[in-house]
Design an enzyme around this catalytic site. Structure first.
Site, short mmCIF file in Angstrom:
data_model
loop_
_atom_site.label_atom_id
_atom_site.label_comp_id
_atom_site.label_asym_id
_atom_site.label_seq_id
_atom_site.Cartn_x
_atom_site.Cartn_y
_atom_site.Cartn_z
N TYR A 22 1.03 -1.48 -0.02
CA TYR A 22 -0.03 -0.31 0.11
C TYR A 22 0.77 1.06 -0.06
CZ TYR A 22 -3.48 -3.23 0.54
OH TYR A 22 -4.71 -4.59 1.32
N HIS A 97 -8.91 1.58 -5.48
CA HIS A 97 -8.52 0.01 -5.08
C HIS A 97 -6.79 0.32 -5.28
CE1 HIS A 97 -11.89 -2.16 -3.83
NE2 HIS A 97 -12.21 -2.55 -4.89
C1 DQA Z 1 -8.04 -2.25 -0.80
C2 DQA Z 1 -7.79 -3.77 -1.57
C3 DQA Z 1 -8.98 -4.65 -0.59
O1 DQA Z 1 -8.31 -5.96 -0.51
C4 DQA Z 1 -7.74 -5.23 0.68
O2 DQA Z 1 -8.77 -5.38 1.54
C5 DQA Z 1 -7.72 -3.27 1.41
C6 DQA Z 1 -7.36 -2.25 0.82
C7 DQA Z 1 -6.13 -1.17 -1.70
O3 DQA Z 1 -7.22 -0.15 -1.54
O4 DQA Z 1 -5.73 -2.06 -2.52
O5 DQA Z 1 -7.66 -3.32 2.40
O6 DQA Z 1 -9.04 -1.89 -1.28
#
Ligand code: DQA
Length: 139
Positions: A22, A97
């Site tokens: 992330y 995402h």
């Molecule tokens: C997310 C992807 C999701 O699968 C995960 O549970 C997250 C973050 C993303 O921003 O990549 O918490 O939404």
């Protein structure tokens, strides 16, 4: 012009949480940069780890803002109720995402939100929020 950004569970830990997936920037500093980049946009920001609170916020802003940038995080893959909330409101929603969910575990390939959203951006890091704002605002 009002745009709402809504982040789901664990996104309060951005910057500290799995930085390899992330990134290392926290959302607060990214939001500050967004406010500077889009002076014509009045942003509201809401983050919660609680499903019902996310639904309350979608309903609260959903009839008054130009659009919503929503990262439902883990609830993407489980929450029929968040999908229903998006279908119930007037404002268009862009699902964002940070990671490329399609390149990850199979349970992340399912979204209860995508079919109700105007569109989905995934895998482009935090840049996805900016792209969603450009789409929703027409800027
Ligand atoms: C997310 C992807 C999701 O699968 C995960 O549970 C997250 C973050 C993303 O921003 O990549 O918490 O939404």
């Amino acid at each position: 012009m009002k745009i709402a950004i809504i982040n789901g569970p664990n996104l309060n830990l951005l910057g500290k949480r799995e930085p390899g997936v992330y990134g290392s920037q926290d959302f607060g500093s990214y939001l500050e940069a967004l406010r500077i980049s889009f002076p014509e946009v009045e942003f509201s920001y809401f983050q919660s780890n609680v499903e019902g609170e996310l639904i309350n916020e979608i309903q609260r802003v959903g009839f008054s803002v130009k659009g919503i940038v929503l990262n439902p995080a883990g609830y993407t893959h489980t929450s029929v109720a968040i999908g229903d909330a998006i279908a119930a409101i007037q404002a268009p929603v862009v699902e964002v995402h940070i990671s490329n969910v399609h390149a990850r575990e199979e349970f992340r390939h399912i979204s209860h939100v995508s079919a109700k959203a105007a569109g989905t951006i995934c895998g482009l890091g935090l840049k996805g929020y900016e792209l969603a704002i450009r789409f929703l605002s027409g800027l």
